[in-house]
Design a protein around this motif. Structure first.
Motif, PDB file in Angstrom:
ATOM      1  N   GLN A 151       0.818  -1.215   0.000  1.00 52.03           N
ATOM      2  CA  GLN A 151       0.000   0.000   0.000  1.00 52.03           C
ATOM      3  C   GLN A 151       0.852   1.265   0.000  1.00 52.03           C
ATOM      4  OE1 GLN A 151      -2.670  -0.325   3.324  1.00 52.03           O
ATOM      5  NE2 GLN A 151      -3.884  -1.967   2.395  1.00 52.03           N
ATOM      6  N   GLY A 152       1.945   1.247   0.750  1.00 51.00           N
ATOM      7  CA  GLY A 152       2.809   2.419   0.795  1.00 51.00           C
ATOM      8  C   GLY A 152       3.485   2.688  -0.531  1.00 51.00           C
ATOM      9  N   LEU A 153       3.957   1.640  -1.190  1.00 46.10           N
ATOM     10  CA  LEU A 153       4.574   1.815  -2.503  1.00 46.10           C
ATOM     11  C   LEU A 153       3.539   2.274  -3.532  1.00 46.10           C
ATOM     12  CD1 LEU A 153       6.945  -1.289  -2.654  1.00 46.10           C
ATOM     13  CD2 LEU A 153       7.564   1.081  -2.180  1.00 46.10           C
ATOM     14  N   GLU A 154       2.345   1.719  -3.442  1.00 45.54           N
ATOM     15  CA  GLU A 154       1.285   2.121  -4.366  1.00 45.54           C
ATOM     16  C   GLU A 154       0.950   3.604  -4.204  1.00 45.54           C
ATOM     17  OE1 GLU A 154      -3.164   0.645  -5.800  1.00 45.54           O
ATOM     18  OE2 GLU A 154      -2.381  -0.021  -3.858  1.00 45.54           O
ATOM     19  N   ALA A 155       0.916   4.083  -2.968  1.00 43.50           N
ATOM     20  CA  ALA A 155       0.621   5.499  -2.721  1.00 43.50           C
ATOM     21  C   ALA A 155       1.692   6.395  -3.348  1.00 43.50           C
ATOM     22  CB  ALA A 155       0.530   5.758  -1.222  1.00 43.50           C
ATOM     23  N   LEU A 156       2.958   5.974  -3.270  1.00 40.43           N
ATOM     24  CA  LEU A 156       4.035   6.752  -3.887  1.00 40.43           C
ATOM     25  C   LEU A 156       3.859   6.815  -5.403  1.00 40.43           C
ATOM     26  CD1 LEU A 156       7.145   5.405  -1.922  1.00 40.43           C
ATOM     27  CD2 LEU A 156       6.159   7.696  -1.749  1.00 40.43           C
ATOM     28  N   VAL A 157       3.535   5.684  -6.006  1.00 38.13           N
ATOM     29  CA  VAL A 157       3.376   5.626  -7.460  1.00 38.13           C
ATOM     30  C   VAL A 157       2.182   6.469  -7.896  1.00 38.13           C
ATOM     31  CG1 VAL A 157       2.926   4.108  -9.427  1.00 38.13           C
ATOM     32  CG2 VAL A 157       4.479   3.364  -7.609  1.00 38.13           C
ATOM     33  N   ASP A 158       1.073   6.336  -7.191  1.00 29.29           N
ATOM     34  CA  ASP A 158      -0.124   7.111  -7.547  1.00 29.29           C
ATOM     35  C   ASP A 158       0.123   8.611  -7.417  1.00 29.29           C
ATOM     36  OD1 ASP A 158      -1.579   4.872  -8.172  1.00 29.29           O
ATOM     37  OD2 ASP A 158      -2.627   4.760  -6.248  1.00 29.29           O
ATOM     38  N   ASN A 159       0.887   8.999  -6.409  1.00 31.90           N
ATOM     39  CA  ASN A 159       1.186  10.423  -6.243  1.00 31.90           C
ATOM     40  C   ASN A 159       2.010  10.950  -7.409  1.00 31.90           C
ATOM     41  OD1 ASN A 159       1.347  12.965  -4.604  1.00 31.90           O
ATOM     42  ND2 ASN A 159       3.519  12.462  -4.651  1.00 31.90           N
ATOM     43  N   ALA A 160       2.975  10.145  -7.879  1.00 33.89           N
ATOM     44  CA  ALA A 160       3.787  10.568  -9.026  1.00 33.89           C
ATOM     45  C   ALA A 160       2.914  10.751 -10.263  1.00 33.89           C
ATOM     46  CB  ALA A 160       4.888   9.544  -9.294  1.00 33.89           C
ATOM     47  N   PHE A 161       2.009   9.816 -10.499  1.00 33.50           N
ATOM     48  CA  PHE A 161       1.090   9.948 -11.638  1.00 33.50           C
ATOM     49  C   PHE A 161       0.185  11.164 -11.476  1.00 33.50           C
ATOM     50  CE2 PHE A 161       2.218   5.636 -12.873  1.00 33.50           C
ATOM     51  CZ  PHE A 161       1.982   5.627 -14.243  1.00 33.50           C
ATOM     52  N   ASP A 162      -0.323  11.390 -10.263  1.00 32.49           N
ATOM     53  CA  ASP A 162      -1.212  12.536 -10.022  1.00 32.49           C
ATOM     54  C   ASP A 162      -0.494  13.850 -10.294  1.00 32.49           C
ATOM     55  OD1 ASP A 162      -3.223  10.804  -9.321  1.00 32.49           O
ATOM     56  OD2 ASP A 162      -2.990  11.080  -7.153  1.00 32.49           O
ATOM     57  N   CYS A 163       0.754  13.951  -9.848  1.00 33.04           N
ATOM     58  CA  CYS A 163       1.515  15.183 -10.050  1.00 33.04           C
ATOM     59  C   CYS A 163       1.865  15.385 -11.521  1.00 33.04           C
ATOM     60  CB  CYS A 163       2.767  15.183  -9.180  1.00 33.04           C
ATOM     61  SG  CYS A 163       2.403  15.399  -7.423  1.00 33.04           S
ATOM     62  N   ALA A 164       2.133  14.293 -12.219  1.00 34.15           N
ATOM     63  CA  ALA A 164       2.345  14.406 -13.664  1.00 34.15           C
ATOM     64  C   ALA A 164       1.078  14.909 -14.337  1.00 34.15           C
ATOM     65  CB  ALA A 164       2.761  13.055 -14.243  1.00 34.15           C
ATOM     66  N   GLY A 165      -0.083  14.461 -13.863  1.00 35.43           N
ATOM     67  CA  GLY A 165      -1.356  14.949 -14.393  1.00 35.43           C
ATOM     68  C   GLY A 165      -1.554  16.435 -14.122  1.00 35.43           C
ATOM     69  N   MET A 166      -1.151  16.889 -12.933  1.00 26.65           N
ATOM     70  CA  MET A 166      -1.228  18.321 -12.605  1.00 26.65           C
ATOM     71  C   MET A 166      -0.359  19.130 -13.560  1.00 26.65           C
ATOM     72  SD  MET A 166      -0.791  18.213  -8.476  1.00 26.65           S
ATOM     73  CE  MET A 166      -1.777  17.121  -7.441  1.00 26.65           C
ATOM     74  N   LEU A 167       0.855  18.651 -13.796  1.00 24.32           N
ATOM     75  CA  LEU A 167       1.771  19.346 -14.691  1.00 24.32           C
ATOM     76  C   LEU A 167       1.190  19.413 -16.103  1.00 24.32           C
ATOM     77  CD1 LEU A 167       4.631  20.564 -15.177  1.00 24.32           C
ATOM     78  CD2 LEU A 167       5.363  18.246 -15.746  1.00 24.32           C
ATOM     79  N   HIS A 168       0.659  18.296 -16.557  1.00 32.38           N
ATOM     80  CA  HIS A 168       0.050  18.223 -17.891  1.00 32.38           C
ATOM     81  C   HIS A 168      -1.069  19.253 -18.024  1.00 32.38           C
ATOM     82  CE1 HIS A 168      -2.780  16.359 -20.879  1.00 32.38           C
ATOM     83  NE2 HIS A 168      -1.647  16.160 -21.529  1.00 32.38           N
ATOM     84  N   ALA A 169      -1.920  19.352 -17.000  1.00 30.35           N
ATOM     85  CA  ALA A 169      -3.034  20.302 -17.036  1.00 30.35           C
ATOM     86  C   ALA A 169      -2.542  21.744 -17.051  1.00 30.35           C
ATOM     87  CB  ALA A 169      -3.949  20.071 -15.834  1.00 30.35           C
ATOM     88  N   GLU A 170      -1.471  22.022 -16.306  1.00 28.51           N
ATOM     89  CA  GLU A 170      -0.946  23.383 -16.247  1.00 28.51           C
ATOM     90  C   GLU A 170      -0.305  23.794 -17.570  1.00 28.51           C
ATOM     91  OE1 GLU A 170      -0.178  27.113 -14.576  1.00 28.51           O
ATOM     92  OE2 GLU A 170      -1.521  25.481 -13.990  1.00 28.51           O
ATOM     93  N   VAL A 171       0.363  22.850 -18.225  1.00 32.20           N
ATOM     94  CA  VAL A 171       0.955  23.134 -19.533  1.00 32.20           C
ATOM     95  C   VAL A 171      -0.139  23.476 -20.544  1.00 32.20           C
ATOM     96  CG1 VAL A 171       2.183  22.090 -21.483  1.00 32.20           C
ATOM     97  CG2 VAL A 171       3.050  21.800 -19.160  1.00 32.20           C
TER      98      VAL A 171
END
Length: 532
Positions: free
Chosen positions: A403-423
């Motif tokens: 669960q802890g590793l999954e949370a790290l991976v999901d956060n990385a994807f979420d932040c990449a999504g934030m960056l994509h939206a801002e671009v």
């Protein structure tokens, strides 16, 4: 007293009775005679206590890392004047001198754990993985036999078993390799042996038909290097066309196979990619597996970057079909943040690694050992000495759990999504692709003074100017030490320099850290002189 067939200590000092103990041997009271051994001075070992403090003070450990620049850049010739690199010291140095040298080296090194380092496919290190790395370095052992690495042999077994389960490889086998490039070469060696078993004795020069490898034009360059190193030859490497998102086109693969067959050569290996280096693209493994099964070819998946998605329930669909491959490579040292290096190679056929790589060195792999020699893994490796890389990932998993590793991976994807939206939202920024499969977000920044009113004004000269601007923005950010973000071209698609932002698990990215990158690129771009 015995447990599971093992004699447990039963003496007052924790040593078994009735035999010479370790303590007796050291004291010279047992059957072993004592000997004088030169001991290290106390000064030698104080450096280890100092190093942790120095790493923290120089901004490489803990929360203070972002208070320092990402890098204190100096050109090579200037750096040679700041640090004495030649190894010409005639006398030993004191601990104080060594600490000073260490501080100099750290001062001018890149802080990959900085929140604004996004230059490579790896970044910051997981603290539990770093703990594992320090421990294995201190123990200074290898991984080729159970007797020199008993716990680590079983730990590697556990890591391989978990990875086989994650990627659907059943009762297969695997090994930890020194990097993804070597993992991909392991795959080619295994596939070649399975296709032509006598190649191990006759070599590739005596094959009746040249063997041919297929990979996508967006795949990692290790495949190109591998066919050279393994004697297959660059002329027998076919780079298959990809679509606009960087995915291998299945129809192009099949056409390439037919063309090779017609030329009298022998197709044997297809390298698919899960997360290409630049665009983070995932090939369609189901379609590629269908083609490979039709032609009897080995399907390998280079998941060195994108394999980390398997840890996320939300994103593991990207790896659908990996269970149909014959082999797979995954680097937890990339997105996940295991310390370099940590590369897993999996093969579906159990025993094949040993069969195709074994050299049967009887001075190391004796067959009459007092324990189960199936735990001696060295003969299935191309290496002799092999670092204990599995412990780093194993300790991370033990500490964080699935669960802890999954949370790290999901956060990385979420932040990449934030960056994509801002671009998409912000003026002057332009995506290379409208959609991304992984956490690689690629884009340009067009300064206000370079923007044009009509698309037809974006001439070839205009684009060349933008490619130059991209490189100049990068240069200025590096020299200021504010941000490290890579830029790359895709020349085979007629595209010049663009920013490739790679979002990883460590240090934990956030909306604020994504915004800082965008703000800094915009600020520096607007400062560029128009003549650039």
């Amino acid at each position: 007293m015995e447990r599971n067939g093992h004699t447990l200590p039963n003496g007052n000092d924790g040593e078994p009775k009735g035999q010479t103990t370790w303590k007796q041997a050291q004291n010279g009271t047992g059957s072993s005679s004592s000997s004088k051994v030169a001991t290290a001075s106390d000064d030698e070992w104080t450096i280890l206590e100092r190093v942790v403090r120095v790493l923290a003070e120089e901004g490489y450990l803990g929360p203070t890392i972002d208070q320092k620049p990402v890098v204190e850049f100096e050109y090579p010739e200037d750096l040679k004047k700041l640090i004495h690199f030649p190894m010409d010291d005639p006398k030993p140095s004191s601990a104080d001198t060594i600490e000073r040298i260490v501080r100099q080296v750290l001062h001018y090194s890149v802080r990959t754990g900085h929140r604004n380092f996004h230059n490579q496919l790896f970044a910051g290190v997981d603290p539990y993985g770093l703990t594992g790395s320090w421990i294995t370095e201190a123990l200074n052992t290898s991984q080729y036999t159970f007797e020199v690495g008993p716990t680590f042999t079983l730990i590697e077994d556990a890591v391989i078993e978990k990875c086989l389960q994650l990627f659907g490889f059943g009762e297969g086998d695997g090994i930890l390799c020194p990097g993804g490039s070597m993992s991909n070469m392991y795959a080619m060696v295994a596939a070649r042996y399975r296709m032509v078993p006598n190649v191990k004795s006759t070599g590739v020069t005596n094959l009746p038909e040249p063997l041919v490898v297929f990979t996508s034009e967006d795949a990692h360059y290790s495949i190109t290097k591998g066919v050279h190193w393994l004697g297959i030859g660059l002329d027998n490497l076919v780079k298959v066309k990809t679509d606009h998102r960087g995915r291998m086109i299945p129809q192009e693969l099949e056409a390439s196979i037919e063309s090779v067959l017609a030329s009298g050569r022998k197709p044997f290996f297809v390298n698919a990619t899960a997360g290409t280096t630049v665009l983070g693209a995932f090939d369609d493994f189901q379609q590629l597996a269908d083609i490979c099964e039709r032609y009897g070819l080995w399907l390998h998946i280079d998941a060195c970057l994108g394999g980390t998605a398997i840890l996320s329930q939300r994103h593991r669909h990207l790896l659908r079909g990996t269970n149909r491959a014959q082999s797979l490579a995954w680097n937890p040292h990339k997105t996940l943040g295991a310390p370099l290096q940590c590369s897993v190679f999996l093969v579906k056929e159990r025993g094949l690694l040993h069969e195709c790589n074994a050299a049967k060195a009887d001075y190391l792999f004796q067959q009459d050992k007092f324990y189960d020699i199936s735990y001696d893994t060295g003969d299935k490796s191309v290496q002799c000495g092999r670092k204990v890389d599995a412990f780093k990932f194993w300790l991370m998993y033990k500490a964080r759990g699935q669960q802890g590793l999954e949370a790290l991976v999901d956060n990385a994807f979420d932040c990449a999504g934030m960056l994509h939206a801002e671009v998409i939202r912000r003026d002057g920024f332009r995506l290379v692709l409208e959609e991304y499969q992984y956490t690689n977000i690629s884009f340009w920044y067009v300064p206000s003074w370079l923007r044009v009113a009509k698309p037809e004004q974006e001439t070839p000269e205009w684009w060349q100017r933008l490619y130059t601007v991209t490189a100049d923005i990068k240069e200025r950010m590096v020299k200021r030490g504010t941000v490290l973000v890579g830029y790359v071209p895709l020349l085979h698609k007629g595209i010049g320099n663009f920013f490739r932002m790679v979002v990883t698990c460590h240090p934990r990215p956030s909306y604020a850290s994504m915004m800082f990158i965008i703000d800094e690129i915009e600020r520096v771009g607007e400062e560029l002189p128009r003549a650039v």
